[in-house]
Design an enzyme around this catalytic site. Structure first.
Site, PDB file in Angstrom:
ATOM      1  N   VAL A   1       0.871  -1.171   0.000  1.00  0.00           N
ATOM      2  CA  VAL A   1       0.000   0.000   0.000  1.00  0.00           C
ATOM      3  C   VAL A   1       0.908   1.220   0.000  1.00  0.00           C
ATOM      4  CG1 VAL A   1      -1.482   1.386   1.530  1.00  0.00           C
ATOM      5  CG2 VAL A   1      -2.103  -0.973   1.001  1.00  0.00           C
ATOM      6  N   CYS A   2       0.464   2.284  -0.656  1.00  0.00           N
ATOM      7  CA  CYS A   2       1.176   3.564  -0.631  1.00  0.00           C
ATOM      8  C   CYS A   2       2.566   3.386  -1.258  1.00  0.00           C
ATOM      9  CB  CYS A   2       1.216   4.073   0.812  1.00  0.00           C
ATOM     10  SG  CYS A   2       1.615   5.820   1.023  1.00  0.00           S
ATOM     11  N   SER A   3       3.549   4.142  -0.791  1.00  0.00           N
ATOM     12  CA  SER A   3       4.884   4.077  -1.374  1.00  0.00           C
ATOM     13  C   SER A   3       5.599   2.770  -1.057  1.00  0.00           C
ATOM     14  CB  SER A   3       5.713   5.275  -0.906  1.00  0.00           C
ATOM     15  OG  SER A   3       5.756   5.306   0.507  1.00  0.00           O
ATOM     16  N   GLY A   4       4.929   1.847  -0.367  1.00  0.00           N
ATOM     17  CA  GLY A   4       5.495   0.518  -0.161  1.00  0.00           C
ATOM     18  C   GLY A   4       5.845  -0.175  -1.466  1.00  0.00           C
TER      19      GLY A   4
ATOM     20  N   ALA B   1      -3.070   2.386  -3.628  1.00  0.00           N
ATOM     21  CA  ALA B   1      -2.637   3.782  -3.694  1.00  0.00           C
ATOM     22  C   ALA B   1      -2.279   4.258  -2.278  1.00  0.00           C
ATOM     23  CB  ALA B   1      -3.720   4.622  -4.339  1.00  0.00           C
TER      24      ALA B   1
END
Lengths: 278, 278
Positions: B150-153, B200
């Site tokens: 999730v996210c910048s992971g 996202a």
């Protein structure tokens, strides 16, 4: 230039968790700073504050009830967030996430901007029955600028006597129980009545958190946080409320939580009247 | 009767965190159980499973990236969730929440159903540059049934070589950077390409989590979890994406994150080509 540089520095520090790296790792000489033309809306935003926010933690809490709001409060530049428990021993949530408190009932600041409690099931009923927890909530809640909760956390507020005469909400499974504590149960995502702000179940903490940011700072601050959190929800299914869930899903989950609902009813009736409701 | 009692017991154990109290504290003799007429939909639900889910933790992670999905995975009866870090030392998130790991890179099961990583900013770039972290992700990711973030992971997945040739998404500030790792950046809330599932920014973890429940079990299981989590979002403002945020908010936040975006671009270019992009 001073004002512009200061504004840029403030922007870089805004939403501190997310921005930290940009501010800390990529310092640039003032002469090369590219200042955006942010327009008049951004000049009036209350970027800086000094809120004292205490978030109760107890064994068996639902961790998402805590982290949803915390992820929003965490963007408040200048605010201090205290994760408060009976002792500094790590606290394990219902789903097995163990979090280290940052303050105890004794060390938590006495005068708070926001007092908050998450919900849960058995752990929440235990906290709502615990004299030390209720004494802490009653003491800090009596002076806090805002007294708040998400999910069944409002049962703890109710048990501490903090909701008598106030409109409030809770998780759908126990919302009606608030009436035993003298509250007026309201079916809504977030309910505000004077300085009491309560959210519905679990994920309502995100909506609650954004509303609190707008209240504590202003709408633009909340919108900035919403964009950085990319809170543009797209639930893949439409089962998030009793009204929209398929009937079979609703029936099964009402049955699943019936025991919790009954226990909450019994606890509240006992605390309110000394005897369980008939 | 056996089947019905078993089904009821399973329902009571479903969504284990939330249901735990009902099941544990209000046991009732089988003879007084009130079985709901759940209809045929509920008989075919895959209530039980044995997934092994590993969620990476690292200093500076965004805790909401972790807890959104964890709150959904936590409802999977029979699943084991491992909060994995380099050591068992508590890990502090960007916003100051300290969580105790349950497994290390060494003790984490070798064969996983789901490998997951949260995002963040500076901490994420550090993790995406850390040989031990990348070796762990590469090893478990090579065999996991699902490789997720999730996210910048997704930058960590990319740096570990796990996204080459896959469509993927990320936080809006760094989505385009995925191309450096050979991925195809997609603007969407959740992107699935074969066994890669990426969400996202930050709060997309809730939508990601529900999609994963439907994938791991079935749609009804996910709907039950959505109802218990009361995931019926009502964002008080409409600023959650670059498309909907007021222009001044968008401009300020793009500027705020510009340093992070540049650092991510530099790291990815260096890892992909040995030199930063021009």
């Amino acid at each position: 230039m001073t004002d512009m540089n200061r504004r840029n520095a403030v922007l870089l520090a805004l939403l501190a968790p997310f921005a930290m790296s940009a501010a800390a790792q990529a310092p640039q000489p003032a002469s090369t700073m590219t200042m955006p033309d942010m327009g008049p809306e951004m000049n009036n935003v209350h970027w800086e504050g000094n809120e004292q926010i205490a978030m109760l933690m107890y064994p068996g809490m639902t961790v998402m009830d805590l982290i949803g709001p915390q992820s929003m409060f965490g963007a408040l530049m200048g605010a201090k967030i205290h994760l408060v428990a009976k002792t500094l021993e790590p606290v394990t949530s219902d789903a097995g996430v163990t979090i280290v408190p940052t303050a105890t009932f004794d060390t938590c600041p006495r005068d708070l901007t926001v007092l908050f409690t998450p919900g849960g099931t058995d752990g929440t009923l235990a906290a709502a029955s615990d004299p030390a927890t209720l004494a802490f909530m009653r003491d800090r809640g009596g002076r806090a600028k805002y007294v708040t909760s998400v999910c069944s956390g409002s049962l703890i507020l109710g048990a501490a006597g903090l909701l008598a005469g106030y409109k409030a909400t809770s998780h759908w499974s126990v919302r009606h129980v608030l009436a035993e504590y003298g509250a007026i149960p309201i079916e809504a995502r977030v309910v505000r009545d004077r300085n009491r702000v309560t959210g519905a179940g679990v994920t309502a903490g995100l909506d609650f958190g954004l509303m609190m940011l707008a209240e504590l700072r202003d709408r633009t601050y909340a919108e900035c946080t919403q964009l950085v959190s990319e809170y543009d929800p797209e639930p893949p299914f439409n089962a998030g409320s009793l009204k929209t869930a398929p009937p079979a899903v609703r029936k099964a989950m009402e049955e699943l939580l019936a025991g919790f609902t009954r226990q909450a009813e019994t606890l509240a009736a006992t605390q309110a009247h000394g005897t369980p409701a008939a």
